[in-house]
Design a protein around this motif. Structure first.
Motif, PDB file in Angstrom:
ATOM      1  N   CYS B  12       0.863  -1.184   0.000  1.00 42.32           N
ATOM      2  CA  CYS B  12       0.000   0.000   0.000  1.00 42.32           C
ATOM      3  C   CYS B  12       0.898   1.232   0.000  1.00 42.32           C
ATOM      4  O   CYS B  12       1.754   1.377   0.866  1.00 42.32           O
ATOM      5  CB  CYS B  12      -0.914   0.011   1.218  1.00 42.32           C
ATOM      6  SG  CYS B  12      -1.831   1.546   1.383  1.00 42.32           S
ATOM      7  N   CYS B  15       0.093   3.451   3.549  1.00 37.42           N
ATOM      8  CA  CYS B  15       0.481   3.052   4.903  1.00 37.42           C
ATOM      9  C   CYS B  15       1.536   1.965   4.920  1.00 37.42           C
ATOM     10  O   CYS B  15       2.030   1.600   5.986  1.00 37.42           O
ATOM     11  CB  CYS B  15      -0.746   2.622   5.700  1.00 37.42           C
ATOM     12  SG  CYS B  15      -1.423   1.045   5.171  1.00 37.42           S
ATOM     13  N   CYS B  26      -6.799  -1.380   0.530  1.00 32.30           N
ATOM     14  CA  CYS B  26      -5.887  -1.805   1.583  1.00 32.30           C
ATOM     15  C   CYS B  26      -6.640  -2.255   2.833  1.00 32.30           C
ATOM     16  O   CYS B  26      -7.615  -1.638   3.240  1.00 32.30           O
ATOM     17  CB  CYS B  26      -4.960  -0.652   1.930  1.00 32.30           C
ATOM     18  SG  CYS B  26      -3.892  -0.960   3.325  1.00 32.30           S
ATOM     19  N   CYS B  29      -5.739   0.749   5.691  1.00 32.77           N
ATOM     20  CA  CYS B  29      -6.137   2.160   5.565  1.00 32.77           C
ATOM     21  C   CYS B  29      -7.239   2.366   4.531  1.00 32.77           C
ATOM     22  O   CYS B  29      -7.705   3.485   4.351  1.00 32.77           O
ATOM     23  CB  CYS B  29      -4.928   3.022   5.208  1.00 32.77           C
ATOM     24  SG  CYS B  29      -4.380   2.839   3.512  1.00 32.77           S
TER      25      CYS B  29
HETATM   26 ZN   LIG Z   1      -2.838   1.085   3.344  1.00 29.93          ZN
END
Ligand SMILES: [Zn+2]
Ligand SMILES: [Zn+2]
Lengths: 227, 203
Positions: B12, B15, B26, B29
């Motif tokens: 991701c 994050c 994700c 997040c």
């Molecule tokens: Zn993420």
């Protein structure tokens, strides 16, 4: 300590890793190489074996310290926006400019696009980024969830990072100071010093923050878990 | 040496969490997942070429006009540098020259090199190419300094008949060039540099 590399025996390319193991690994942001996470001493950095990019940071954030630095930053930002940043005197005439006036000067002269860019990069984006960190740290500290989407706010905080240009604005102020030396008597105002301290303060904050930790805090807030 | 992509994983970009490649969003997040930035090269080219086209007028048109005692004097970036040299302020002249003229050119050159070599799936000197990318990412923002200087001068020097300073079209164009090169660097996915090497290793 360098994080261990993933060998084919640990993770077979033909069978994707089980999802619950994924949190034990990290991929390099700059070259995508997979590394196994290792516990680090506080302030230690784990770097990529291939390209030396910083992967993660050891230790955890001291929430009280972080909050103190963030509040200091907010006060400095307000001070540097409320007092003259440069003063100018020439043949009996005096003028001064605040931070905001400098950022808005182009708008006054009808140049909307550079005005927007200067306003965004020197005031709005730094202010936004500071505010987001403050909100997340506060929620973690209080163990309470505010009715805001912290994840979305943090997303923008990360995206906007290169567009916060306070330190470049400071260089601009210094250049303007030297350039005007012959034309008139120029002197830095209160805001100039507050501005300088603000940049130091922001550097201290970003040195203790780790993206992964920030996101862990945010997802904990979202799940309603107390710190 | 294995990359996340080879193991069917996507990092991701927000994050840093690893997700299986079939996931759209994700797990931590909820950000949208892309194994490599989509249209990285075509967006990079478009933004870079736009910056190249604007670079010349941005440097030839006046960035500001100083009006002093009824006389107006427009000045370009290079003109400003020459004036500073003439007044003996060579450290400042050097700073403005590097930030406003040299760095944008350097950045456009690096971008062109990266885009061409990545498009041809070059496997040569990946680490050096990544370091050039990091350099252009780090220095690019500092070209904005001249835009800030003009803004500060325009706000401060409002002394009626004695002296006033106005921003000009050159500043708008120059700010656009800097913004475009920054966007071009951000749209380029540096992991694309390494992908042909991974592929070679297994053949
Ligand atoms: Zn993420
Ligand atoms: Zn790496």
């Amino acid at each position: 300590m360098t994080p261990m590399q993933v060998t084919p025996s640990m993770a077979n390319p033909d069978t994707p890793m089980a999802e619950h193991h994924l949190d034990d690994y990290i991929a390099c942001p700059d070259c995508d190489l997979l590394h196994r996470l290792r516990p680090l001493e506080s302030r230690q950095l784990a770097r990529c074996r291939r390209c030396n990019a910083v992967l993660y940071r050891g230790g955890s954030v001291n929430l009280q310290h972080l909050l103190a630095w963030l509040l200091t930053g907010l006060i400095l930002l307000l001070v540097s926006n409320s007092y003259p940043i440069l003063q100018l005197a020439s043949q009996g005439q005096e003028t001064h400019a605040t931070f905001f006036q400098a950022a808005a000067a182009f708008a006054v002269q009808g140049m909307w696009w550079p005005a927007a860019l200067v306003l965004l990069t020197s005031i709005l984006i730094p202010f936004y980024r500071l505010g987001v960190l403050l909100l997340i740290a506060l929620q973690s500290q209080l163990g309470r969830r505010l009715p805001i989407d912290s994840a979305r706010l943090l997303l923008w905080h990360d995206w906007l990072a290169p567009w916060s240009m306070l330190e470049i604005f400071l260089l601009g102020l210094l250049v303007a100071l030297v350039k005007l030396q012959d034309l008139a008597e120029v002197s830095p105002g209160i805001a100039f010093y507050a501005f300088f301290l603000l940049i130091l303060n922001l550097a201290i904050i970003s040195a203790q923050l780790d993206r992964r930790q920030l996101w862990r805090m945010t997802t904990q807030i979202r799940a309603g878990v107390k710190k | 040496m294995k990359t996340a992509a080879e193991l069917g994983l996507t990092r991701c970009s927000v994050c840093g969490t690893l997700n299986p490649v079939h996931r759209q969003r994700c797990s931590r997040c909820d950000g949208s997942l892309q194994q490599r930035r989509r249209h990285s090269l075509s967006h990079g080219w478009a933004l870079m070429l736009a910056a190249v086209i604007l670079y010349l007028p941005a440097n030839l048109l006046p960035v500001m006009t100083v009006t002093s005692l009824g006389q107006s004097e427009p000045s370009t970036i290079l003109g400003g540098v020459m004036l500073l040299l003439h007044e003996g302020m060579w450290p400042l002249a050097l700073l403005i020259f590097v930030a406003s003229i040299f760095l944008p050119l350097l950045k456009l050159g690096i971008l062109a090199g990266l885009l061409i070599s990545t498009q041809r799936r070059s496997t040569r000197r990946p680490l050096e190419r990544l370091q050039l990318y990091r350099l252009s990412e780090f220095v690019g923002r500092w070209s904005m300094v001249d835009v800030f200087v003009v803004a500060i001068l325009a706000a401060l020097v409002q002394l009626g008949n004695l002296a006033t300073i106005h921003g000009n079209l050159g500043t708008s164009l120059f700010a656009t060039v800097v913004a475009l090169t920054m966007l071009a660097v951000e749209s380029f996915d540096q992991r694309l540099i390494w992908d042909p090497i991974q592929k070679n290793e297994h053949e």
